[in-house]
Design a protein around this motif. Structure first.
Motif, PDB file in Angstrom:
ATOM      1  N   UNK A  50       0.878  -1.204  -0.513  1.00  0.00           N
ATOM      2  CA  UNK A  50      -0.050   0.306   0.007  1.00  0.00           C
ATOM      3  C   UNK A  50       0.438   0.820  -0.011  1.00  0.00           C
ATOM      4  N   UNK A  51       0.563   2.462  -0.829  1.00  0.00           N
ATOM      5  CA  UNK A  51       1.543   3.773  -0.871  1.00  0.00           C
ATOM      6  C   UNK A  51       0.509   4.545  -0.245  1.00  0.00           C
ATOM      7  N   UNK A  52       1.146   5.547   0.560  1.00  0.00           N
ATOM      8  CA  UNK A  52       0.431   6.126   1.200  1.00  0.00           C
ATOM      9  C   UNK A  52       1.239   7.955   1.096  1.00  0.00           C
ATOM     10  N   UNK A  53       0.510   8.326   0.185  1.00  0.00           N
ATOM     11  CA  UNK A  53       1.293  10.394  -0.838  1.00  0.00           C
ATOM     12  C   UNK A  53       0.688  10.669  -0.109  1.00  0.00           C
ATOM     13  N   UNK A  54       1.590  12.248   0.384  1.00  0.00           N
ATOM     14  CA  UNK A  54       1.099  13.051   0.145  1.00  0.00           C
ATOM     15  C   UNK A  54       0.926  14.022  -0.925  1.00  0.00           C
ATOM     16  N   UNK A 101      -7.768   3.365   8.204  1.00  0.00           N
ATOM     17  CA  UNK A 101      -7.067   4.328   6.434  1.00  0.00           C
ATOM     18  C   UNK A 101      -6.346   5.702   7.548  1.00  0.00           C
ATOM     19  N   UNK A 134      -5.606   6.960  10.297  1.00  0.00           N
ATOM     20  CA  UNK A 134      -4.040   7.114  11.579  1.00  0.00           C
ATOM     21  C   UNK A 134      -2.647   6.594   9.887  1.00  0.00           C
ATOM     22  N   UNK A 135      -3.499   5.938   9.012  1.00  0.00           N
ATOM     23  CA  UNK A 135      -1.953   5.399   8.247  1.00  0.00           C
ATOM     24  C   UNK A 135      -1.681   7.027   8.064  1.00  0.00           C
ATOM     25  N   UNK A 190      -2.536  10.325   9.347  1.00  0.00           N
ATOM     26  CA  UNK A 190      -1.910  10.774   9.529  1.00  0.00           C
ATOM     27  C   UNK A 190      -0.519  11.015   9.588  1.00  0.00           C
ATOM     28  N   UNK A 191       0.057   9.852   9.398  1.00  0.00           N
ATOM     29  CA  UNK A 191       1.688   9.272   9.455  1.00  0.00           C
ATOM     30  C   UNK A 191       2.298   9.971   8.442  1.00  0.00           C
ATOM     31  N   UNK A 192       1.413  10.248   7.297  1.00  0.00           N
ATOM     32  CA  UNK A 192       1.634  11.995   6.758  1.00  0.00           C
ATOM     33  C   UNK A 192       1.362  13.233   6.517  1.00  0.00           C
ATOM     34  N   UNK A 224       0.743  16.925  12.398  1.00  0.00           N
ATOM     35  CA  UNK A 224      -0.729  18.221  12.736  1.00  0.00           C
ATOM     36  C   UNK A 224      -0.437  18.797  13.067  1.00  0.00           C
ATOM     37  N   UNK A 276       3.223  21.728   8.120  1.00  0.00           N
ATOM     38  CA  UNK A 276       3.134  20.016   7.077  1.00  0.00           C
ATOM     39  C   UNK A 276       2.691  20.666   6.081  1.00  0.00           C
ATOM     40  N   UNK A 277       1.510  20.898   6.267  1.00  0.00           N
ATOM     41  CA  UNK A 277       0.638  21.746   4.593  1.00  0.00           C
ATOM     42  C   UNK A 277       0.441  20.498   4.001  1.00  0.00           C
ATOM     43  N   UNK A 305      -3.904   7.400  -0.766  1.00  0.00           N
ATOM     44  CA  UNK A 305      -3.562   5.913  -0.433  1.00  0.00           C
ATOM     45  C   UNK A 305      -4.081   4.974  -1.438  1.00  0.00           C
TER      46      UNK A 305
END
Lengths: 254, 254
Positions: free
Chosen positions: A3-7, A204, A206-207, A209-211, A214, A217-218, A224
């Protein structure tokens, strides 16, 4: 299985009336990112509240006697307490520095989810009026523009009972069910699972939130990609309710 | 900014005495996957409990009068109830079909974290005796073999107060702090954050859960790669305690 989490970077500070779906697609394009089928977008509730102009001007709030009393117990600003009362169905517990209530939406959380971070001085952002509807409007625009089938989750950062620290938590959803009921499926030893319902929308959030972070970071929007259960949970009419434990089953409220 | 959540496939059913770190590295190699610096490995507690031989043979458990009484209230098997009592410091709440207790480790959760899924019939897996120590032993072996600097989290799937559905939750950690205290950092408007502590170990466990599944996926170990706060939270002596709210600050216990 990956899985990729991309900001999504480069989304400007959100103002009232901003078209979030447009801002998301524009920022994504600038980093060469196209939406794919089965992408799940997680959007910070502060961004949604600001775009919708759902802001509390604390200076205009008149504290009631009840708010003044709770302000004394909690040490919180009486105007903020009044705003919390206004956003709540029920104040559940107050004490030094905390107010836990059930929001108008049914969420049990601290300060009725009202946030004083990442918004101009003197303003506070409550939870959007109807986060499921906010998610649906954004999803419909994203799907119309891109032709892709996606889901949208509105997330908040919330504390929990019994554990320290806050985590990303889902408060609105569109395009997929928020829980995955696995009762009746088999475990590794071919025995039926008896009770496992997984709060996938919270996982999802919480995942994401890692990117997101709070602080400054903007990055209010995260994609996801690669979630295997998307098709199984795809649902055009889903909402957040299955995640809210009805009061009658809540064993921790007095 | 991108985080990857990579499931390690092909880890066999775990037996007592198995060398988990060796099994992990072998399975990773078969899918052409090498550990990198700053990788965070999330391992399902059932796998750890089985490798450590920490299994409860329910047929050998003799229910006490107290267990028999609670079994009647809850509708649960009296032997299982006795096992839950043995694993607990304090039974907090019981009712139809549920027992919430504080485990010997200090976690407030259902059934003292005892799991009857993904283990042979007649057996149940309690939370490992010392999950921080389990995490540390695995981390040390992984780091020694690979020369990489990693963190290890032991995760469980737990329900929550006020919300339906279970989520991945951290119960042991080694190599990084479980919470990220962001007090004093600035928000987007250059104001200091006042109270934000993020339970990163829980967020990482929930993210890993999206790949692990809880049925017969057979993916008890997940690598999370690309987490930007790894260096900031790197700590050789970290443990799970910062995630446990001390009883005196717990407002939901009677």
């Amino acid at each position: 299985m990956e899985i990729k989490i991309i900001g999504i970077k480069g989304i400007p500070l959100i103002k009232t009336g901003d078209n979030l779906s447009q801002l998301i697609l524009k920022a994504a394009e600038l980093q060469d990112l196209q939406l794919d089928n089965e992408d799940i977008l997680v959007i910070a509730e502060t961004a949604v509240a600001k775009a919708e102009g759902n802001l509390i001007h604390l200076e205009n709030v008149k504290p009631s006697p009840n708010a003044i009393e709770i302000a004394e117990v909690t040490g919180k600003d009486a105007k903020l307490v009044e705003a919390i009362i206004n956003e709540s169905n029920e104040i559940i517990k107050v004490g030094p520095d905390f107010i836990i209530s059930e929001t108008k939406h049914g969420f049990v959380c601290a300060n009725a989810g009202i946030d004083e971070s990442n918004v101009d001085d003197g303003l506070a952002t409550p939870i959007p009026l109807d986060p499921d509807n906010s998610a649906q409007l954004i999803r419909e625009k994203l799907e119309k523009t891109t032709g892709k089938s996606v889901a949208v989750i509105i997330s908040d950062t919330q504390g929990r009972a019994f554990r320290e620290g806050a985590i990303g938590t889902a408060i609105g959803i569109s395009g997929m069910l928020p829980t995955w009921d696995r009762c009746g499926e088999l475990d590794l030893y071919d025995r039926e699972l008896k009770t496992t319902s997984i709060a996938v929308a919270d996982e999802l959030s919480s995942a994401a939130s890692m990117v997101m972070g709070q602080a400054n970071e903007g990055i209010p929007v995260v994609i996801i990609r690669g979630v295997s259960y998307f098709k199984k949970l795809r649902n055009e009419y889903a909402n957040i309710k299955p995640l809210i434990r009805p009061k009658k089953y809540d064993v921790f409220r007095e």
